[in-house]
Design a protein around this motif. Structure first.
Motif, PDB file in Angstrom:
ATOM      1  N   LEU A 122       0.843  -1.211   0.000  1.00  0.00           N
ATOM      2  CA  LEU A 122       0.000   0.000   0.000  1.00  0.00           C
ATOM      3  C   LEU A 122       0.876   1.257   0.000  1.00  0.00           C
ATOM      4  CD1 LEU A 122      -2.745  -1.097   2.572  1.00  0.00           C
ATOM      5  CD2 LEU A 122      -3.122  -0.669   0.139  1.00  0.00           C
ATOM      6  N   GLU A 123       1.936   1.226   0.776  1.00  0.00           N
ATOM      7  CA  GLU A 123       2.838   2.384   0.820  1.00  0.00           C
ATOM      8  C   GLU A 123       3.558   2.562  -0.520  1.00  0.00           C
ATOM      9  OE1 GLU A 123       2.539   4.614   3.135  1.00  0.00           O
ATOM     10  OE2 GLU A 123       1.118   3.230   4.075  1.00  0.00           O
ATOM     11  N   GLN A 124       3.840   1.438  -1.197  1.00  0.00           N
ATOM     12  CA  GLN A 124       4.467   1.505  -2.528  1.00  0.00           C
ATOM     13  C   GLN A 124       3.528   2.199  -3.520  1.00  0.00           C
ATOM     14  OE1 GLN A 124       7.744   0.130  -3.352  1.00  0.00           O
ATOM     15  NE2 GLN A 124       7.397   1.421  -5.151  1.00  0.00           N
ATOM     16  N   PHE A 125       2.225   1.934  -3.384  1.00  0.00           N
ATOM     17  CA  PHE A 125       1.234   2.592  -4.254  1.00  0.00           C
ATOM     18  C   PHE A 125       1.319   4.116  -4.059  1.00  0.00           C
ATOM     19  CE2 PHE A 125      -2.615   4.230  -5.949  1.00  0.00           C
ATOM     20  CZ  PHE A 125      -3.154   3.290  -6.814  1.00  0.00           C
ATOM     21  N   ILE A 126       1.350   4.532  -2.791  1.00  0.00           N
ATOM     22  CA  ILE A 126       1.403   5.972  -2.480  1.00  0.00           C
ATOM     23  C   ILE A 126       2.714   6.582  -3.012  1.00  0.00           C
ATOM     24  CG2 ILE A 126       1.543   7.645  -0.577  1.00  0.00           C
ATOM     25  CD1 ILE A 126      -0.374   5.590   0.937  1.00  0.00           C
ATOM     26  N   HIS A 127       3.803   5.837  -2.855  1.00  0.00           N
ATOM     27  CA  HIS A 127       5.111   6.287  -3.362  1.00  0.00           C
ATOM     28  C   HIS A 127       5.047   6.467  -4.891  1.00  0.00           C
ATOM     29  CE1 HIS A 127       9.479   6.512  -3.810  1.00  0.00           C
ATOM     30  NE2 HIS A 127       9.349   5.618  -4.783  1.00  0.00           N
ATOM     31  N   ASN A 128       4.525   5.444  -5.595  1.00  0.00           N
ATOM     32  CA  ASN A 128       4.455   5.497  -7.068  1.00  0.00           C
ATOM     33  C   ASN A 128       3.502   6.591  -7.553  1.00  0.00           C
ATOM     34  OD1 ASN A 128       6.158   3.319  -7.017  1.00  0.00           O
ATOM     35  ND2 ASN A 128       4.732   1.862  -7.919  1.00  0.00           N
ATOM     36  N   TRP A 129       2.467   6.848  -6.769  1.00  0.00           N
ATOM     37  CA  TRP A 129       1.461   7.863  -7.146  1.00  0.00           C
ATOM     38  C   TRP A 129       2.130   9.219  -7.403  1.00  0.00           C
ATOM     39  CZ3 TRP A 129      -3.460   7.240  -8.588  1.00  0.00           C
ATOM     40  CH2 TRP A 129      -4.341   8.326  -8.552  1.00  0.00           C
ATOM     41  N   VAL A 182     -11.912  -3.994   1.499  1.00  0.00           N
ATOM     42  CA  VAL A 182     -12.557  -2.670   1.482  1.00  0.00           C
ATOM     43  C   VAL A 182     -11.744  -1.670   2.303  1.00  0.00           C
ATOM     44  CG1 VAL A 182     -14.589  -1.384   2.295  1.00  0.00           C
ATOM     45  CG2 VAL A 182     -14.894  -3.494   1.001  1.00  0.00           C
ATOM     46  N   LYS A 183     -11.405  -2.038   3.535  1.00  0.00           N
ATOM     47  CA  LYS A 183     -10.690  -1.103   4.417  1.00  0.00           C
ATOM     48  C   LYS A 183      -9.334  -0.696   3.843  1.00  0.00           C
ATOM     49  CE  LYS A 183     -12.398  -1.425   9.170  1.00  0.00           C
ATOM     50  NZ  LYS A 183     -13.801  -1.521   8.817  1.00  0.00           N
ATOM     51  N   GLU A 184      -8.638  -1.656   3.265  1.00  0.00           N
ATOM     52  CA  GLU A 184      -7.307  -1.372   2.705  1.00  0.00           C
ATOM     53  C   GLU A 184      -7.415  -0.470   1.464  1.00  0.00           C
ATOM     54  OE1 GLU A 184      -5.360  -5.545   4.307  1.00  0.00           O
ATOM     55  OE2 GLU A 184      -6.354  -5.481   2.358  1.00  0.00           O
ATOM     56  N   THR A 185      -8.419  -0.736   0.642  1.00  0.00           N
ATOM     57  CA  THR A 185      -8.623   0.087  -0.559  1.00  0.00           C
ATOM     58  C   THR A 185      -9.061   1.491  -0.155  1.00  0.00           C
ATOM     59  OG1 THR A 185      -9.304  -1.942  -1.685  1.00  0.00           O
ATOM     60  CG2 THR A 185      -9.762   0.123  -2.829  1.00  0.00           C
ATOM     61  N   LEU A 186      -9.920   1.564   0.855  1.00  0.00           N
ATOM     62  CA  LEU A 186     -10.378   2.865   1.376  1.00  0.00           C
ATOM     63  C   LEU A 186      -9.206   3.697   1.895  1.00  0.00           C
ATOM     64  CD1 LEU A 186     -13.669   2.458   3.454  1.00  0.00           C
ATOM     65  CD2 LEU A 186     -13.179   4.246   1.766  1.00  0.00           C
ATOM     66  N   TYR A 187      -8.257   3.024   2.527  1.00  0.00           N
ATOM     67  CA  TYR A 187      -7.071   3.720   3.051  1.00  0.00           C
ATOM     68  C   TYR A 187      -6.395   4.504   1.917  1.00  0.00           C
ATOM     69  CZ  TYR A 187      -2.174   4.263   4.463  1.00  0.00           C
ATOM     70  OH  TYR A 187      -0.922   4.776   4.718  1.00  0.00           O
ATOM     71  N   LEU A 188      -6.209   3.832   0.758  1.00  0.00           N
ATOM     72  CA  LEU A 188      -5.583   4.508  -0.386  1.00  0.00           C
ATOM     73  C   LEU A 188      -6.473   5.615  -0.933  1.00  0.00           C
ATOM     74  CD1 LEU A 188      -4.060   1.644  -2.602  1.00  0.00           C
ATOM     75  CD2 LEU A 188      -2.852   3.252  -1.116  1.00  0.00           C
ATOM     76  N   CYS A 189      -7.758   5.310  -1.087  1.00  0.00           N
ATOM     77  CA  CYS A 189      -8.683   6.281  -1.682  1.00  0.00           C
ATOM     78  C   CYS A 189      -8.747   7.566  -0.860  1.00  0.00           C
ATOM     79  CB  CYS A 189     -10.077   5.668  -1.822  1.00  0.00           C
ATOM     80  SG  CYS A 189     -10.139   4.390  -3.094  1.00  0.00           S
ATOM     81  N   GLU A 190      -8.830   7.413   0.458  1.00  0.00           N
ATOM     82  CA  GLU A 190      -8.917   8.596   1.332  1.00  0.00           C
ATOM     83  C   GLU A 190      -7.603   9.373   1.337  1.00  0.00           C
ATOM     84  OE1 GLU A 190     -12.355   6.995   4.430  1.00  0.00           O
ATOM     85  OE2 GLU A 190     -10.257   6.682   4.942  1.00  0.00           O
ATOM     86  N   LYS A 191      -6.514   8.647   1.333  1.00  0.00           N
ATOM     87  CA  LYS A 191      -5.192   9.280   1.377  1.00  0.00           C
ATOM     88  C   LYS A 191      -4.912  10.078   0.089  1.00  0.00           C
ATOM     89  CE  LYS A 191      -0.888   8.580   3.436  1.00  0.00           C
ATOM     90  NZ  LYS A 191      -0.581   8.787   4.827  1.00  0.00           N
ATOM     91  N   LEU A 192      -5.390   9.534  -1.060  1.00  0.00           N
ATOM     92  CA  LEU A 192      -5.031  10.124  -2.356  1.00  0.00           C
ATOM     93  C   LEU A 192      -6.171  10.895  -3.013  1.00  0.00           C
ATOM     94  CD1 LEU A 192      -3.092   7.011  -3.713  1.00  0.00           C
ATOM     95  CD2 LEU A 192      -2.109   9.064  -2.685  1.00  0.00           C
ATOM     96  N   GLY A 193      -7.343  10.911  -2.371  1.00  0.00           N
ATOM     97  CA  GLY A 193      -8.477  11.628  -2.939  1.00  0.00           C
ATOM     98  C   GLY A 193      -9.033  10.959  -4.189  1.00  0.00           C
ATOM     99  N   VAL A 194      -9.132   9.637  -4.150  1.00  0.00           N
ATOM    100  CA  VAL A 194      -9.595   8.844  -5.302  1.00  0.00           C
ATOM    101  C   VAL A 194     -10.933   8.185  -4.944  1.00  0.00           C
ATOM    102  CG1 VAL A 194      -9.051   6.796  -6.706  1.00  0.00           C
ATOM    103  CG2 VAL A 194      -7.226   8.374  -6.057  1.00  0.00           C
TER     104      VAL A 194
END
Length: 320
Positions: A167-174, A196-208
């Motif tokens: 998940l952190e790699q996704f944020i890094h690559n973003w 759901v919770k893990e995907t939500l973590y990314l969506c909320e963090k990145l505004g997606v």
């Protein structure tokens, strides 16, 4: 609450209307004249786009307002041996016709790029290829005159044996992805890795925006209760110009739970809708069933006469 149904890429009713005709690189290589090979690729792509137009006309005739375009419209678009091929130029007229039709018959259109489009990969080459594919999707949307915002659904990617790190790699690559491509993306919970919770973590963090897949959740939830997170899911859409979107499908069988059935189980679907009734005025549900538009027609048929369901047209109803 108004519910609008859509289906994926192909019709079971229209004959000879595949938008995914293709040519392998091996076939292309056998054509002695490279230019002739490229012209052939272009003819296939134009035929695919013409078939998209036929599908859109079929949708308009059946009052279907939501459709996922095939991601395989242009064969070999990003193949490394064809890096010099400007594939959009010869398709401009065909794409423009699709755009004009959509202007006259508005429909929500989006894409679900293939599973190899992985944005949380630690491998730079895989990331680069994923971004090339997303650039192609953006060019297609622009060619059709479609607003590119929130038009491509992706999974969060691979777990790489450490989901937190992935998940952190996704944020890094973003951070390396150009804003025009970021703007196109929605993320979906998947059936094997990210819940759901893990995907939500990314969506909320990145505004997606998050696309909730009920079937995937049932297959992969780690004891999570999706209803507890529903408000958060809705919130990820608050800055989007589009209505909240979900995916619906049913398991093929108990033994093949993750595989999609031919049709949608109406009771399973109504169970989901009952759980969200009153939370939003409208929702768009993309049917991911093997029988494509036939599954949509059958689901609408199955909902006829059900208590609390008011049919509005060929693909929409109200939960009252």
């Amino acid at each position: 609450m108004i519910v609008k149904l859509g289906y994926v890429a192909m019709s079971m009713e229209l004959q000879n209307a595949s938008p995914s005709q293709t040519m392998t690189f091996a076939q292309f290589s056998r054509i002695k004249d490279r230019e002739a090979g490229i012209r052939k690729l272009e003819r296939i792509a134009i035929s695919n786009i013409e078939n998209c137009l036929r599908l859109l006309k079929h949708n308009a005739g059946n009052q279907i307002h939501f459709f996922r375009l095939s991601s395989r419209l242009i064969p070999l678009a990003n193949h490394e041996e064809l890096a010099d091929w400007d594939y959009i130029q010869p398709l401009k007229e065909s794409l423009k016709k699709v755009g004009e039709y959509l202007n006259a018959h508005p429909m929500r259109i989006d894409f679900h790029p293939d599973h190899f489009v992985v944005l949380n990969t630690p491998n730079k080459e895989i990331l680069s290829n994923a971004l090339k594919t997303l650039v192609m999707h953006r060019k297609l949307l622009l060619g059709m005159g479609i607003d590119t915002e929130h038009r491509c659904v992706l999974h969060a990617g691979g777990g790489y044996e450490d989901k937190e790190k992935a998940l952190e790699q996704f944020i890094h690559n973003w951070g390396y992805i150009q804003p025009a491509i970021q703007k196109m993306i929605m993320l979906e919970n998947d059936d094997t890795t990210f819940t759901v919770k893990e995907t939500l973590y990314l969506c909320e963090k990145l505004g997606v925006p998050m696309v909730f897949d009920y079937h995937h959740h049932l297959a992969n939830h780690e004891e999570e209760n999706w209803q507890e997170d529903w408000e958060r899911i809705i919130n990820t859409w608050k800055h989007s110009p589009l209505v909240v979107k979900t995916h619906i499908s049913s398991p093929r069988s108990e033994n093949e739970y993750r595989a999609h059935a031919d049709y949608v189980d109406p009771d399973m679907f109504l169970n989901f809708l009952t759980g969200i009734k009153g939370t939003i005025p409208e929702i768009h549900c993309m049917i991911e069933a093997k029988q494509k538009d036939a599954a949509l027609f059958k689901l609408m048929e199955d909902l006829q006469g059900r208590t609390g369901i008011k049919i509005l047209d060929g693909s929409s109803f109200e939960v009252i």
